[in-house]
Design a protein around this motif. Structure first.
Motif, PDB file in Angstrom:
ATOM      1  N   ALA A 272     -88.427-114.916 -49.204  1.00 40.71           N
ATOM      2  CA  ALA A 272     -88.887-113.826 -48.351  1.00 40.71           C
ATOM      3  C   ALA A 272     -89.591-114.553 -47.108  1.00 40.71           C
ATOM      4  CB  ALA A 272     -89.768-113.075 -49.217  1.00 40.71           C
ATOM      5  N   ILE A 273     -89.789-115.676 -47.449  1.00 40.38           N
ATOM      6  CA  ILE A 273     -90.417-116.441 -46.065  1.00 40.38           C
ATOM      7  C   ILE A 273     -89.480-117.614 -45.583  1.00 40.38           C
ATOM      8  CG2 ILE A 273     -92.273-118.033 -45.313  1.00 40.38           C
ATOM      9  CD1 ILE A 273     -93.072-115.045 -46.374  1.00 40.38           C
ATOM     10  N   ARG A 274     -89.205-117.454 -44.038  1.00 34.13           N
ATOM     11  CA  ARG A 274     -88.336-118.328 -43.602  1.00 34.13           C
ATOM     12  C   ARG A 274     -88.952-119.850 -43.410  1.00 34.13           C
ATOM     13  NH1 ARG A 274     -87.225-116.090 -37.744  1.00 34.13           N
ATOM     14  NH2 ARG A 274     -89.736-116.052 -38.077  1.00 34.13           N
ATOM     15  N   VAL A 275     -88.075-121.042 -43.411  1.00 32.92           N
ATOM     16  CA  VAL A 275     -88.766-122.260 -43.069  1.00 32.92           C
ATOM     17  C   VAL A 275     -89.904-122.253 -41.912  1.00 32.92           C
ATOM     18  CG1 VAL A 275     -88.498-124.498 -42.817  1.00 32.92           C
ATOM     19  CG2 VAL A 275     -87.041-123.316 -44.548  1.00 32.92           C
ATOM     20  N   ALA A 276     -89.190-121.589 -40.948  1.00 30.52           N
ATOM     21  CA  ALA A 276     -89.934-121.485 -39.631  1.00 30.52           C
ATOM     22  C   ALA A 276     -91.504-120.829 -39.659  1.00 30.52           C
ATOM     23  CB  ALA A 276     -89.012-120.965 -38.614  1.00 30.52           C
ATOM     24  N   ASP A 277     -91.627-119.965 -40.632  1.00 22.95           N
ATOM     25  CA  ASP A 277     -92.917-119.665 -41.033  1.00 22.95           C
ATOM     26  C   ASP A 277     -93.922-120.341 -41.456  1.00 22.95           C
ATOM     27  OD1 ASP A 277     -92.017-116.886 -40.032  1.00 22.95           O
ATOM     28  OD2 ASP A 277     -91.228-116.385 -41.969  1.00 22.95           O
ATOM     29  N   LYS A 278     -93.545-121.536 -42.101  1.00 23.20           N
ATOM     30  CA  LYS A 278     -94.494-122.341 -42.696  1.00 23.20           C
ATOM     31  C   LYS A 278     -94.249-124.091 -42.298  1.00 23.20           C
ATOM     32  CE  LYS A 278     -92.263-122.477 -47.218  1.00 23.20           C
ATOM     33  NZ  LYS A 278     -92.246-122.298 -48.596  1.00 23.20           N
ATOM     34  N   ALA A 308     -86.873-121.144 -34.245  1.00 23.48           N
ATOM     35  CA  ALA A 308     -87.680-120.052 -34.712  1.00 23.48           C
ATOM     36  C   ALA A 308     -89.155-120.557 -35.086  1.00 23.48           C
ATOM     37  CB  ALA A 308     -87.298-119.256 -36.023  1.00 23.48           C
ATOM     38  N   VAL A 309     -89.423-122.001 -34.689  1.00 22.97           N
ATOM     39  CA  VAL A 309     -90.795-122.659 -34.865  1.00 22.97           C
ATOM     40  C   VAL A 309     -91.617-122.406 -33.449  1.00 22.97           C
ATOM     41  CG1 VAL A 309     -92.020-124.679 -35.449  1.00 22.97           C
ATOM     42  CG2 VAL A 309     -89.720-124.125 -36.533  1.00 22.97           C
ATOM     43  N   PRO A 310     -92.576-121.631 -33.312  1.00 25.58           N
ATOM     44  CA  PRO A 310     -93.357-121.735 -32.265  1.00 25.58           C
ATOM     45  C   PRO A 310     -93.561-123.133 -31.609  1.00 25.58           C
ATOM     46  CG  PRO A 310     -94.159-120.344 -34.001  1.00 25.58           C
ATOM     47  CD  PRO A 310     -93.429-121.235 -34.593  1.00 25.58           C
ATOM     48  N   GLU A 311     -93.887-123.397 -30.325  1.00 26.34           N
ATOM     49  CA  GLU A 311     -94.142-124.522 -29.859  1.00 26.34           C
ATOM     50  C   GLU A 311     -95.453-125.137 -30.283  1.00 26.34           C
ATOM     51  OE1 GLU A 311     -93.546-125.484 -25.787  1.00 26.34           O
ATOM     52  OE2 GLU A 311     -91.810-123.962 -25.510  1.00 26.34           O
ATOM     53  N   ARG A 312     -96.353-124.317 -30.593  1.00 23.56           N
ATOM     54  CA  ARG A 312     -97.551-124.846 -31.113  1.00 23.56           C
ATOM     55  C   ARG A 312     -97.561-125.671 -32.589  1.00 23.56           C
ATOM     56  NH1 ARG A 312     -98.006-119.407 -31.998  1.00 23.56           N
ATOM     57  NH2 ARG A 312     -98.219-118.417 -34.130  1.00 23.56           N
TER      58      ARG A 312
END
Length: 808
Positions: A272-278, A308-312
């Protein structure tokens, strides 16, 4: 926006309700598997495991971060910079594959370093996995070289490693300042090769992480280690983590095979959670790039791989520059870096060392983003479970719902009534007959069971066990060892001229004490075990006759209380029987030397006669009246007449032959000394008595006059004691009779439980009613069984529907 704690409590309540629904579904599916697709059941099981894992994490209320990356990607240096102290080794050489956990501590007094070591068995597994990896031909030359080094070093330091594996509780040390344990870590992980190879896990609790949150950083082995156990450690951390800090070398933007495996595992565990989310992609060792344009282009390539990973959360970091900047580098870091060069490089690239940005990003995730991730994950879990529950209800309710309101009384009343009682009556008579026949053939002893050769073949094993234990105990007496005998013999006297009589008494005193103690504490265990083996045979037979139904053993042996108490009673019974005559035998043979047994022969005359009466020769020789008394008085079973001088022997035989020769001797005596007031008859009587006494003194073994003769006498007494313990005490004690009585008690109880108490019918009836034992040859009609099962399913479906309705 809800805080993390609020979200955590809300989702915990929600998932616990979901878990109740899943448990009911699990019970229901166990009874209706044929009505449901196998694929649906498999999906339900997978989702149930995910649900349990998430519940475990919520109840622990911890934030776990896996710090991962390929080997030498800079994970340890990154963590050192985060902690503000270079305590984890980050040298150019390979350090270890040890899993390090860094936990947040609330106060300085909670800080702790703990090291856990592999067991000896785990070291063996690691070595085998290293050999397998080297034989696989799937490794690069560099990987082969490193694994070969580990293999060779482990073999080289195996003895030193073994010392660490013995430390079951590992090593622990509290500290106030983190620098206090720096040398321990350096020594354990890097400097002491044997210790580093033995370490399985390091746990460091420190206030250098946020103390207001329960946080764990896992610095795990690299995915490309080539060793199965190391890879499994990395995968296990991934499955449990809430976030990932992925250390990725700045100059290597492409994703390798091991990195792809990491992404696959993460996706599979948390769909349910993408790698990019965490994930936090930390681009390490940025100082390896010199040109700003090259840096910018490389950074863009990284962004393309992680779109999909935010720059922060895509952060260039130079951990070494941070350590140098704040004056906390190790000597190795200083040798490989110059502060001016690092500052100039970072300034030229237009970036900072990146640590403050990384910490700020992680803190923002902890305080804000992870609550949204948790909400999303729990929504998926609940929705999936509702979907599966709805699917199951739609498939089963049309089949079973109507049975919930049916009247079951008419079906259940006759389920196990008159027909079952008649069947059981016939079966019980057959069972008793079969049991008695088996008992007579396999267990029961013969007439006069304590006589020679009268043991049944099953009970003969008990006699063998007894003989073996007697032999073992007497063969391993510490007092009877040559050095110990010499020590006791010479104690209290001069070494050159010890008193043989005193030495004899001292040896026998200690020998008597040791034998008594061993007989009282060790002997009867063997007998009790042999009897217990026979009792177990009876229990197994009763279980077989009662179709292996549950609770047979517990009911037959009263083991609902404690079988150990019953076994202790049996051991005590053997002990009492043995000591009744065993003590007498030890006292008779060992307590006193040969020359000091007259009092014993008088005081223990009745017991000695009993031991003589029960003595049974192993070579079928007839009993010998007075044999034991003769031995205790004279010291040998048969006196070697040849040792008596010929002249004395003739005189003794002449004195025993008759009074005529005695009179001749008397006449000679009177002629020499004069008649005086004595008559010839008196002189004759004196001669007869003197010769008889002289003969008895000749027959008695002489008193030992040195150490060797004392030992010879004692060894002879020990051999005689062993003979009588085996061939007299065993039968006098009545061991076989005692065994038969115990076995008969079990036999009678088996029958009385049903004949008097009607317990077996209750146990069998329950097993049939609830279909707990398919071996029982009594069949409930299909319609009755089918109705009962359908009604149970219908009632459980109601409960599932109710739980499903209240789930949100």
């Amino acid at each position: 926006m809800a805080t993390w704690l609020e979200t955590c409590q809300q989702q915990l309540i929600r998932l616990e309700k979901t878990a109740v629904l899943v448990d009911k579904l699990d019970t229901l599916c166990g009874k209706t598997q044929t009505d449901l697709p196998a694929e649906l059941l498999q999906k339900l099981a997978i989702e149930q495991q995910r649900l349990n894992n998430q519940l475990e994490r919520l109840r622990a209320n911890r934030f776990e971060v896996a710090v991962i990356g390929l080997e030498k990607a800079g994970k340890s240096a990154l963590l050192n910079a985060w902690l503000g102290q270079e305590i984890l080794p980050s040298a150019r050489e390979r350090c270890t594959f040890t899993s390090t956990e860094i936990w947040s501590a609330q106060t300085e007094h909670d800080q702790l370093l703990r090291i856990e070591y592999y067991s000896k068995e785990e070291i063996g597994i690691l070595q085998a996995q290293r050999r397998d990896a080297l034989a696989s031909n799937l490794l690069s030359e560099k990987e082969k070289k490193e694994i070969q080094e580990d293999l060779d070093d482990t073999e080289k330091h195996l003895d030193a490693i073994a010392e660490f594996t013995k430390l079951k509780s590992g090593f622990s040390q509290t500290f106030i300042d983190i620098s206090e344990i720096s040398h321990h870590l350096q020594e354990a992980i890097f400097k002491n090769r044997a210790q580093s190879l033995a370490i399985k896990r390091i746990q460091l609790k420190t206030v250098r992480l946020r103390s207001d949150r329960d946080i764990i950083f896992h610095d795990v082995p690299g995915f490309n280690s080539g060793i199965l156990m190391h890879a499994e450690q990395a995968l296990e951390r991934l499955k449990k983590c809430d976030a990932i800090i992925y250390a990725k070398e700045m100059k290597q933007p492409s994703i390798t095979g091991p990195e792809k495996e990491m992404l696959i595992v993460t996706d599979a565990e948390d769909p349910a959670i993408r790698v990019a989310d965490k994930v936090f992609v930390v681009l390490t060792q940025v100082d390896a790039l010199d040109d700003p344009i090259d840096f910018k282009e490389t950074y863009e390539k990284h962004k393309n791989y992680w779109p999909a990973v935010p720059e922060r959360r895509l952060i260039p970091v130079c951990a070494r520059a941070h350590l140098v900047e704040f004056g906390i580098p190790s000597e190795d870091t200083l040798r490989r870096s110059k502060s001016a060069d690092d500052k100039a490089k970072l300034k030229k690239l237009g970036i900072t060392d990146g640590l403050p940005i990384l910490k700020e990003s992680v803190n923002y995730y902890i305080d804000n983003e992870r609550a949204l991730v948790l909400q999303k994950r729990c929504d998926a879990l609940v929705n999936n479970m509702r979907y599966y529950a709805s699917d199951i209800l739609q498939k089963l309710e049309p089949l079973y719902a109507s049975f919930a309101d049916s009247d079951s009384d008419s079906h259940e009343d006759n389920l196990l009534g008159k027909e079952f009682n008649q069947w059981w009556g016939r079966e019980w008579q057959r069972i008793k007959k079969d049991f008695d026949v088996w008992y007579s053939e396999s267990i029961q002893g013969r007439t006069e069971a304590d006589a020679l050769g009268a043991e049944h073949q099953e009970l003969a094993a008990l006699h063998d066990a007894y003989d073996e234990k007697i032999e073992a105990l007497l063969a391993n007496l510490s007092t009877a060892q040559p050095d110990e005998l010499k020590r006791i013999y010479t104690a209290g006297g001069t070494i050159s001229m010890p008193d043989s009589r005193e030495g004899n008494y001292k040896i026998r005193e200690e020998l008597f004490r040791e034998i008594q103690q061993k007989f009282e504490t060790e002997l009867t265990d063997e007998l009790a075990q042999a009897l217990q083996a026979l009792i177990d045979q009876i229990v197994r037979k009763t279980q077989e006759l009662l179709w292996e139904t549950e609770d047979v053993r517990k009911t037959l042996l009263h083991s609902q209380m404690d079988e150990a108490i019953e076994q202790a009673r049996i051991r005590h019974g053997f002990q009492v029987l043995f000591l009744r005559f065993g003590r007498v035998a030890v006292e008779a043979f060992i307590a006193k030397p040969l020359q000091a047994r007259e009092r014993l022969l008088n005081e223990r005359a009745a017991e000695i006669k009993t031991l003589e009466a029960f003595y049974l020769s192993t070579n079928d020789q007839p009993k010998q009246e007075g044999r034991l008394t003769h031995y205790l008085r004279y010291g040998l079973w048969e006196k070697a007449i040849s040792r008596i001088p010929v002249a004395v022997s003739k005189a003794a035989r002449a004195a025993k032959a008759g009074s005529e020769l005695a009179e001749t001797v008397a006449d000679a005596a009177l002629a020499v000394s004069g008649r005086g007031s004595r008559s010839k008859a008196v002189v004759v009587q004196e001669v007869v008595e003197s010769v008889a006494a002289f003969k008895e003194e000749l027959e008695r073994s002489p008193e030992p006059i040195n150490f060797e003769q004392v030992v010879e006498e004692i060894n002879g007494d020990l051999a005689a004691l062993e003979d009588y313990l085996k061939n007299s005490v065993f039968y006098a004690a009545g061991f076989i009779t005692y065994c038969n009585q115990e076995l008969e008690r079990i036999r009678n109880r088996f029958k009385e439980i049903e004949d008097n108490e009607r317990q077996w019918i209750g146990i069998i009836r329950t097993a049939v009613k609830y279909e707990r034992n398919p071996r029982i040859p009594y069949n409930i009609s299909h319609s009755k069984r089918d109705f009962r099962l359908r009604r149970e399913i219908a009632l459980e479906l109601r409960e599932v529907r109710d739980s499903y309705t209240h789930l949100y």
